[in-house]
Design a protein around this motif. Sequence first.
Motif, short mmCIF file in Angstrom:
data_model
loop_
_atom_site.label_atom_id
_atom_site.label_comp_id
_atom_site.label_asym_id
_atom_site.label_seq_id
_atom_site.Cartn_x
_atom_site.Cartn_y
_atom_site.Cartn_z
N THR A 5 39.02 -8.50 -10.02
CA THR A 5 40.57 -9.08 -9.82
C THR A 5 41.12 -7.72 -9.95
O THR A 5 41.31 -6.40 -10.00
N VAL B 233 35.50 -22.13 -8.50
CA VAL B 233 37.19 -22.82 -9.03
C VAL B 233 36.98 -24.08 -9.46
O VAL B 233 37.35 -24.62 -10.56
N ASP C 213 33.36 -8.66 -11.31
CA ASP C 213 34.78 -8.39 -11.91
C ASP C 213 36.69 -7.93 -10.88
O ASP C 213 36.35 -6.77 -10.66
N ASP D 172 40.88 -10.23 -18.97
CA ASP D 172 38.96 -10.69 -18.82
C ASP D 172 38.63 -9.46 -19.79
O ASP D 172 37.49 -10.09 -20.31
N GLU E 2 39.92 -19.08 -16.61
CA GLU E 2 39.41 -18.50 -16.12
C GLU E 2 38.89 -17.33 -16.66
O GLU E 2 37.62 -17.06 -16.83
N HIS F 268 44.82 -9.79 -15.36
CA HIS F 268 44.18 -10.43 -15.24
C HIS F 268 43.14 -9.43 -15.92
O HIS F 268 41.89 -10.22 -16.43
N LEU G 95 33.95 -16.56 -10.78
CA LEU G 95 35.21 -16.84 -10.82
C LEU G 95 35.54 -17.57 -9.31
O LEU G 95 36.18 -18.50 -9.22
N THR G 96 35.34 -16.43 -8.18
CA THR G 96 35.79 -17.65 -6.99
C THR G 96 35.20 -18.47 -6.15
O THR G 96 35.79 -19.24 -5.67
N TRP H 22 35.01 -24.60 -13.40
CA TRP H 22 36.09 -24.54 -14.17
C TRP H 22 37.62 -24.97 -14.38
O TRP H 22 37.92 -25.19 -15.73
N ARG H 23 37.64 -25.47 -13.49
CA ARG H 23 39.60 -25.75 -13.31
C ARG H 23 39.43 -27.72 -13.94
O ARG H 23 40.19 -28.21 -14.11
N SER I 286 44.22 -18.63 -19.86
CA SER I 286 43.93 -19.12 -18.69
C SER I 286 42.31 -19.74 -18.95
O SER I 286 41.50 -19.12 -19.70
N TRP J 92 36.30 -19.78 -18.91
CA TRP J 92 34.39 -19.85 -17.67
C TRP J 92 34.29 -18.16 -18.59
O TRP J 92 32.85 -18.44 -18.28
#
Length: 341
Positions: free
Chosen positions: A298, A257, A296, A307, A279, A303, A253-254, A260-261, A277, A282
């Motif tokens: 988070t 960005v 993950d 997830d 996220e 979240h 994810l991080t 996936w945005r 979301s 994705w």
Amino acid sequence: MFPTSSSFSSLKPPTLLTPNRFVPPLHSFPIHRHPRTLATMSTSEPPLSLPKMPSLIYGTAWKKDRTADLVYEAIKAGFRGIDTAAMKRHYDEALVGEGIRRAISEGIVSRNDLWIQTKYTPSPSTHYTSTNPLTTSLTTSIASSLSNLSTPDHQPPYLDALILHSPFETLPENITAWTHLTSYLPNQIRHLGYSNVPSDFLDVFDEFLDLNPSLPRVSLIQNRFTAGMYNWDIETRRWCKGNGAVYQGFWVLTGNVDVWRHAKVVREVKKGLGLGSLEEAWLAVVMVGMGVRVLDGTTKGEHMRGDLGVGERVREWRGEKEENERKWERWVGEVRGLVGG
């Protein structure tokens, strides 16, 4: 300094070169042969599936003094996989164990419900000496990890996986470490793997294992799943697929960005599945569609729950009507085209 892919690019049996030293043919290394203890120790047997390993694993790096609370909250939210490391700079393995034991003491889970993996971080070759051999360092670290991650409901303690945080600098060191770790299988450690590893090293190491079939194969790989210089780790994922190893991705994810945005297909997945979301959308295609086991990390409860709900939502939606299955296959195909494989 850990080896990069280029460090191993010239490793071609029977004569192998590693940084600053000559390595004789693989078959010249004396190998202590341990009894067969895992079904996956033969190249002729089927690939390992590791069915207990969850698709989503809680990552505990950089949590510092919040580690125990966050691990507890993650388990309470539904995480059943926990990743840590015996590396105090970025992890607190003892606090991870504290969070796990708290969840067990409250009856949320038992040890057998969890997949717990930790990592040993290799030091530079100069760190290991005749008075501080590599095997002693491994033994000390594993004993500490088993103690840190022990639980009252399962004694003696065990690790579902021990991962070498990177390859050692030289092939002989990797051979020594792998052979030593085999003595812990299958009771104290169930599976062995590598992290931050280039595929060309795996090709060479696999040739060594071919020559020593009593030793276990590499069960899992944990690498960066990102674009840019890592190119989605295409070659390593391909190696895992061809060798029956499970692929775990971090920075899913991080580290992605911008992807996936802005990717149209991710927006379509979010809208189509009614996810909360981008996220989550994705995660859906990477984790469920492509089979990447995702780390993950988070720190937010909402979240965590979001997830964790992705997999079930995908299964429900795909089963609602045939058209959904066709859409899903198209979306996964588009993402595979984007990230390779």
